[in-house]
Scaffold this motif. Structure first.
Motif, PDB file in Angstrom:
ATOM      1  N   LYS A 178      25.797 -15.303  15.573  1.00  0.00           N
ATOM      2  CA  LYS A 178      25.932 -14.660  14.254  1.00  0.00           C
ATOM      3  C   LYS A 178      24.689 -13.841  13.906  1.00  0.00           C
ATOM      4  O   LYS A 178      24.140 -13.907  12.806  1.00  0.00           O
ATOM      5  N   ILE A 179      24.236 -13.048  14.882  1.00  0.00           N
ATOM      6  CA  ILE A 179      23.001 -12.283  14.739  1.00  0.00           C
ATOM      7  C   ILE A 179      23.129 -10.979  15.525  1.00  0.00           C
ATOM      8  O   ILE A 179      23.921 -10.903  16.454  1.00  0.00           O
ATOM      9  N   ILE A 180      22.359  -9.972  15.155  1.00  0.00           N
ATOM     10  CA  ILE A 180      22.279  -8.760  15.977  1.00  0.00           C
ATOM     11  C   ILE A 180      21.229  -9.033  17.044  1.00  0.00           C
ATOM     12  O   ILE A 180      20.078  -9.345  16.738  1.00  0.00           O
ATOM     13  N   TYR A 181      21.661  -8.947  18.290  1.00  0.00           N
ATOM     14  CA  TYR A 181      20.888  -9.352  19.449  1.00  0.00           C
ATOM     15  C   TYR A 181      20.417  -8.099  20.186  1.00  0.00           C
ATOM     16  O   TYR A 181      21.228  -7.241  20.532  1.00  0.00           O
ATOM     17  N   PHE A 182      19.131  -7.996  20.427  1.00  0.00           N
ATOM     18  CA  PHE A 182      18.565  -6.882  21.188  1.00  0.00           C
ATOM     19  C   PHE A 182      18.437  -7.338  22.639  1.00  0.00           C
ATOM     20  O   PHE A 182      17.689  -8.279  22.930  1.00  0.00           O
ATOM     21  N   ASP A 183      19.156  -6.656  23.519  1.00  0.00           N
ATOM     22  CA  ASP A 183      19.317  -7.100  24.903  1.00  0.00           C
ATOM     23  C   ASP A 183      18.847  -6.034  25.879  1.00  0.00           C
ATOM     24  O   ASP A 183      19.146  -4.854  25.726  1.00  0.00           O
ATOM     25  N   LEU A 184      18.121  -6.458  26.883  1.00  0.00           N
ATOM     26  CA  LEU A 184      17.740  -5.592  27.997  1.00  0.00           C
ATOM     27  C   LEU A 184      18.017  -6.358  29.278  1.00  0.00           C
ATOM     28  O   LEU A 184      17.324  -7.326  29.596  1.00  0.00           O
ATOM     29  N   SER A 185      19.074  -5.980  29.944  1.00  0.00           N
ATOM     30  CA  SER A 185      19.475  -6.611  31.209  1.00  0.00           C
ATOM     31  C   SER A 185      19.574  -8.136  31.084  1.00  0.00           C
ATOM     32  O   SER A 185      19.081  -8.876  31.924  1.00  0.00           O
ATOM     33  N   GLY A 186      20.198  -8.586  30.008  1.00  0.00           N
ATOM     34  CA  GLY A 186      20.401 -10.015  29.804  1.00  0.00           C
ATOM     35  C   GLY A 186      19.212 -10.749  29.212  1.00  0.00           C
ATOM     36  O   GLY A 186      19.268 -11.963  29.022  1.00  0.00           O
ATOM     37  N   LYS A 187      18.142 -10.039  28.911  1.00  0.00           N
ATOM     38  CA  LYS A 187      16.945 -10.653  28.316  1.00  0.00           C
ATOM     39  C   LYS A 187      16.814 -10.201  26.867  1.00  0.00           C
ATOM     40  O   LYS A 187      16.953  -9.026  26.550  1.00  0.00           O
ATOM     41  N   ILE A 219       9.255  -2.918  17.726  1.00  0.00           N
ATOM     42  CA  ILE A 219      10.483  -3.041  18.534  1.00  0.00           C
ATOM     43  C   ILE A 219      10.228  -2.480  19.921  1.00  0.00           C
ATOM     44  O   ILE A 219      10.574  -3.100  20.938  1.00  0.00           O
ATOM     45  N   THR A 220       9.606  -1.310  19.984  1.00  0.00           N
ATOM     46  CA  THR A 220       9.304  -0.674  21.271  1.00  0.00           C
ATOM     47  C   THR A 220       8.373  -1.547  22.100  1.00  0.00           C
ATOM     48  O   THR A 220       8.573  -1.712  23.315  1.00  0.00           O
ATOM     49  N   HIS A 221       7.381  -2.133  21.465  1.00  0.00           N
ATOM     50  CA  HIS A 221       6.446  -3.003  22.185  1.00  0.00           C
ATOM     51  C   HIS A 221       7.168  -4.236  22.733  1.00  0.00           C
ATOM     52  O   HIS A 221       6.965  -4.633  23.889  1.00  0.00           O
ATOM     53  N   GLU A 237       8.781  -4.883  31.392  1.00  0.00           N
ATOM     54  CA  GLU A 237       7.745  -5.062  32.421  1.00  0.00           C
ATOM     55  C   GLU A 237       7.926  -6.345  33.222  1.00  0.00           C
ATOM     56  O   GLU A 237       7.406  -6.452  34.330  1.00  0.00           O
ATOM     57  N   ASN A 238       8.644  -7.313  32.679  1.00  0.00           N
ATOM     58  CA  ASN A 238       8.850  -8.582  33.380  1.00  0.00           C
ATOM     59  C   ASN A 238      10.207  -8.709  34.051  1.00  0.00           C
ATOM     60  O   ASN A 238      10.537  -9.774  34.566  1.00  0.00           O
ATOM     61  N   LEU A 239      10.977  -7.621  34.055  1.00  0.00           N
ATOM     62  CA  LEU A 239      12.262  -7.654  34.750  1.00  0.00           C
ATOM     63  C   LEU A 239      12.029  -7.633  36.257  1.00  0.00           C
ATOM     64  O   LEU A 239      11.052  -7.052  36.730  1.00  0.00           O
ATOM     65  N   PRO A 240      12.922  -8.235  37.031  1.00  0.00           N
ATOM     66  CA  PRO A 240      12.771  -8.222  38.491  1.00  0.00           C
ATOM     67  C   PRO A 240      12.883  -6.798  39.052  1.00  0.00           C
ATOM     68  O   PRO A 240      13.540  -5.932  38.464  1.00  0.00           O
ATOM     69  N   LEU A 241      12.284  -6.591  40.198  1.00  0.00           N
ATOM     70  CA  LEU A 241      12.266  -5.289  40.850  1.00  0.00           C
ATOM     71  C   LEU A 241      13.678  -4.754  41.080  1.00  0.00           C
ATOM     72  O   LEU A 241      13.944  -3.565  40.897  1.00  0.00           O
TER      73      LEU A 241
END
Length: 128
Positions: A32-41, A105-107, A114-118
């Motif tokens: 029940k929230i707006i979720y900010f997602d980047l590749s499942g993170k 937000i950008t930070h 930066e911590n996503l897998p290669l």
């Protein structure tokens, strides 16, 4: 008046999150929230409705997080998040401009990126 400002901010920050490369900001029904997602993170959480208690929670550097909490009364330790790595900002704040929150937000996005897998970076590059 506050609810109008907060409603605009919720829409604006969700749109801003969706404008970041490969990111999605969407209503997550199970939370029940707006979720900010980047590749499942997760890189942010945003209240979906306007009220005095509406917030956005964002990732940050531990040292910067403490400093921001000391400077701004409308920034507190992450709500329902690791208090060391996350800050919560009241959307009704007059202490912080939309641009300052956009920078946060950008930070938060960059810290997760930066911590996503290669292999994820390579997939992003292939799709661009």
């Amino acid at each position: 008046m506050i609810n109008q400002t907060v409603t605009k901010r919720i829409k604006h920050f969700q749109d801003f999150g969706n404008s970041l490369p490969h990111a999605k900001a969407y209503f997550r029904d199970d939370w029940k929230i707006i979720y900010f997602d980047l590749s499942g993170k997760m890189f942010g959480l945003l209240s979906p409705t306007a009220s005095e208690t509406s917030i956005i929670t964002l990732k940050g550097d531990p040292e910067s997080n403490v400093a921001l909490r000391e400077i701004y009364s409308d920034i507190t330790a992450g709500y329902y998040a690791n208090k060391k790595h996350w800050n919560t900002i009241k959307l009704s704040t007059s202490e912080l401009s939309d641009q300052e929150i956009e920078k946060m937000i950008t930070h938060s996005y960059k810290l997760v990126y930066e911590n996503l897998p290669l292999y994820v970076w390579k997939a992003f590059a292939a799709s661009d």
